[in-house]
Design a protein around this motif. Structure first.
Motif, PDB file in Angstrom:
ATOM      1  N   SER A 299      41.013  37.819  46.401  1.00 18.58           N
ATOM      2  CA  SER A 299      41.494  39.211  46.383  1.00 18.58           C
ATOM      3  C   SER A 299      42.226  39.498  45.073  1.00 18.58           C
ATOM      4  O   SER A 299      42.067  40.589  44.491  1.00 18.58           O
ATOM      5  N   ALA A 300      43.018  38.529  44.617  1.00 21.52           N
ATOM      6  CA  ALA A 300      43.700  38.710  43.322  1.00 21.52           C
ATOM      7  C   ALA A 300      42.659  38.879  42.219  1.00 21.52           C
ATOM      8  O   ALA A 300      42.759  39.770  41.365  1.00 21.52           O
ATOM      9  N   ALA A 301      41.625  38.029  42.259  1.00 20.34           N
ATOM     10  CA  ALA A 301      40.597  38.060  41.210  1.00 20.34           C
ATOM     11  C   ALA A 301      39.796  39.359  41.260  1.00 20.34           C
ATOM     12  O   ALA A 301      39.431  39.916  40.223  1.00 20.34           O
ATOM     13  N   GLN A 302      39.561  39.847  42.469  1.00 20.27           N
ATOM     14  CA  GLN A 302      38.843  41.128  42.615  1.00 20.27           C
ATOM     15  C   GLN A 302      39.688  42.253  42.010  1.00 20.27           C
ATOM     16  O   GLN A 302      39.162  43.125  41.297  1.00 20.27           O
ATOM     17  N   ALA A 303      40.988  42.209  42.257  1.00 18.03           N
ATOM     18  CA  ALA A 303      41.872  43.251  41.700  1.00 18.03           C
ATOM     19  C   ALA A 303      41.860  43.195  40.172  1.00 18.03           C
ATOM     20  O   ALA A 303      41.899  44.237  39.503  1.00 18.03           O
ATOM     21  N   VAL A 304      41.774  41.988  39.619  1.00 18.82           N
ATOM     22  CA  VAL A 304      41.702  41.864  38.151  1.00 18.82           C
ATOM     23  C   VAL A 304      40.457  42.595  37.629  1.00 18.82           C
ATOM     24  O   VAL A 304      40.530  43.381  36.673  1.00 18.82           O
ATOM     25  N   LEU A 305      39.316  42.356  38.277  1.00 21.66           N
ATOM     26  CA  LEU A 305      38.084  43.039  37.823  1.00 21.66           C
ATOM     27  C   LEU A 305      38.197  44.555  38.022  1.00 21.66           C
ATOM     28  O   LEU A 305      37.721  45.331  37.188  1.00 21.66           O
ATOM     29  N   ASP A 306      38.831  44.975  39.121  1.00 22.42           N
ATOM     30  CA  ASP A 306      39.007  46.415  39.352  1.00 22.42           C
ATOM     31  C   ASP A 306      39.819  47.051  38.221  1.00 22.42           C
ATOM     32  O   ASP A 306      39.434  48.071  37.671  1.00 22.42           O
ATOM     33  N   VAL A 307      40.954  46.414  37.904  1.00 19.02           N
ATOM     34  CA  VAL A 307      41.815  46.980  36.857  1.00 19.02           C
ATOM     35  C   VAL A 307      41.065  46.967  35.520  1.00 19.02           C
ATOM     36  O   VAL A 307      41.090  47.941  34.764  1.00 19.02           O
ATOM     37  N   MET A 308      40.365  45.862  35.249  1.00 19.64           N
ATOM     38  CA  MET A 308      39.613  45.787  33.987  1.00 19.64           C
ATOM     39  C   MET A 308      38.617  46.929  33.876  1.00 19.64           C
ATOM     40  O   MET A 308      38.473  47.549  32.815  1.00 19.64           O
ATOM     41  N   ALA A 309      37.905  47.205  34.979  1.00 18.56           N
ATOM     42  CA  ALA A 309      36.890  48.260  34.945  1.00 18.56           C
ATOM     43  C   ALA A 309      37.552  49.629  34.825  1.00 18.56           C
ATOM     44  O   ALA A 309      37.188  50.440  33.965  1.00 18.56           O
TER      45      ALA A 309
END
Ligand SMILES: Cc1ncc(COP(=O)(O)O)c(C=O)c1O
Length: 453
Positions: A323-333
């Motif tokens: 979930s942390a890693a998914q949030a990283v990709l979300d913020v990056m996008a």
């Protein structure tokens, strides 16, 4: 009480326990756990690209790549809290988050890199990738850069060339020098450097074979960060991988430093060379501080390894890290952070390159995206003492940076990816101010000490 830190050349150095907390740390963790700075910095909070110490002094973080989308990022916090508050259980149960993340992550790779195995750190990822390569090739020879770091397991210690370890290089390991082409090199000079570096690769493979260690893999960080961000020609990397494949080995790209848009234009560092790796390893920035790593690989390699080994990993493939890693990709996008890293990194590099032309100590500015290196020399010689002094001087000016390179003389600028143009100006002006002080000879009067990651 004293602690021991490590300078980038791997030499231990003593740190006085000037605070109670440091004394307690030495009394519990022992004196060998490395710390930055002559007087280690005690940080109590962070937000975005800023961190604060116990006295309330704020520092611009131009160094840390683990808080990739910013210290204490609210979306990462929320995602982690949600997973912790619902279900976060042993990876042998089916849960949604790791699968959703795997789909999202794999979509960023070339189509043949279509499977992922999760781990808990960069070391573990590299260890696993080497194990897969070993089994696939039924051999164990490894090529490695002659000044690199890939992790702290036993087999990685046997191939560590960039910092101090007690283990000698393994008989199955051969270090190679990565060519660093000067910025103003002619096409002919570049070609000649590449051809002699590739001849060294041929010799290394022959030597391993003669010792009974046919090639299993080359393990490389595509940003060559420990090496000090050398300028590596595309033709070298292509020639190297061609030779590795011809000898039956696999190309493992260690994206722990260079991945997740760090280099700006590319999501993955290996893409800058236009050569697809056989295996990719991930870590550090992936979970914004929540431990998670991965090996990305083709289905065929996973099938071969998975069918022969009952591979199990308790914490990997669970909800909190994914979930942390998914949030990283979300913020990056959402914040277009890779494109931003390209744009801000380029402007900063141009700005800093101005110093290279005018400052007597700055001989080169290198790197890409938001991973830049400022090379310091005195009378044409690498200046590690000056680099040590400069990292302390930047700290005094409220900026965190460090140093890298085989001579420990390249200032390392690798901030969280949310670093903005105002932050870049703050960094550049602190650097200009510190270099002006250095020009008065101040640095030479201080014994330089520092640390590294
Ligand atoms: C290129 C590279 N690979 C692997 C590692 C090891 O990662 P970890 O400390 O998460 O085990 C590091 C750590 O600095 C690294 O820089």
């Amino acid at each position: 009480m004293t602690a021991v830190g490590y300078a980038s050349n791997g030499q231990p150095r003593k740190v006085e326990a000037h605070s109670q907390l440091l004394g307690r740390r030495i009394a519990t963790l022992g004196p060998y756990s490395p710390l930055f700075y002559r007087e280690p910095l005690e940080l109590v909070s962070g937000s975005g690209v800023w961190v604060s110490d116990r006295q309330g002094q704020r520092y611009l973080d131009a160094y840390n790549n683990v808080p990739h989308v910013g210290h204490s990022n609210p979306r990462v916090r929320e995602a982690v809290a949600k997973a912790l508050g619902t279900i976060n259980i042993n990876s042998r149960y089916l849960t949604e988050q790791p699968i959703a993340y795997a789909e999202r992550l794999l979509a960023t790779f070339a189509p043949q890199l279509d499977r992922v195995m999760f781990t808990n750190s960069g070391s573990e990822s590299n260890e696993l990738a080497l194990r897969i390569a070993r089994q696939h090739t039924a051999s164990d020879g490894v090529l490695i850069s002659d000044f690199s770091y890939h992790g702290n397991t036993t087999s990685l210690a046997q191939m560590t060339t960039g910092l101090q370890v007690a283990e000698p290089l393994g008989d199955h390991v051969r270090p190679i020098r990565i060519p660093d082409v000067p910025q103003d090199a002619s096409a002919q000079e570049t070609a000649s450097l590449v051809s002699s570096a590739l001849a060294e690769v041929d010799r290394a493979i022959d030597l391993l074979t003669a010792r009974g260690h046919r090639l299993s893999a080359v393990l490389l960080d595509p940003s060559f960060s420990t090496e000090g961000l050398p300028r590596v020609p595309v033709s070298y990397l292509r020639g190297l991988v061609e030779r590795v494949h011809k000898a039956g080995g696999l190309y493992i790209a260690d994206e722990v430093q260079s991945g997740f848009g760090r280099l700006g234009s590319w999501m993955w560092g290996h893409q800058r060379f236009g050569v697809d790796p056989d295996l990719v390893t991930l870590g550090k920035p992936m979970g914004n501080g929540i431990p998670i790593g991965a090996v990305v690989l083709p289905d065929g390699l996973l099938e071969e390894f998975g069918s022969r080994n009952q591979y199990f990993n308790t914490f990997a493939t669970t909800a909190v890290p994914s979930s942390a890693a998914q949030a990283v990709l979300d913020v990056m996008a959402d914040e277009q952070l890779a494109a931003r890293a390209e744009q801000i990194g380029r402007a900063l590099r141009e700005d800093l390159t101005g110093y290279a032309l005018t400052d007597p100590f700055v001989s080169d500015v290198r790197g890409q995206g938001l991973y830049l290196g400022i090379e310091l020399t005195v009378a044409g010689e690498p200046a590690p003492a000056l680099a040590g002094w400069l990292s302390e001087a930047l700290r005094e000016r409220g900026v965190l940076a460090s140093r890298i390179g085989r001579h420990d003389n390249v200032m390392k600028v690798r901030p969280p990816l949310v670093f903005g143009s105002q932050d870049a100006r703050t960094l550049a002006s602190a650097l200009e101010d510190a270099l002006a002080e250095a020009a008065q000879g101040e640095w030479a009067r201080h014994a330089a000490v520092g640390g590294r990651a």
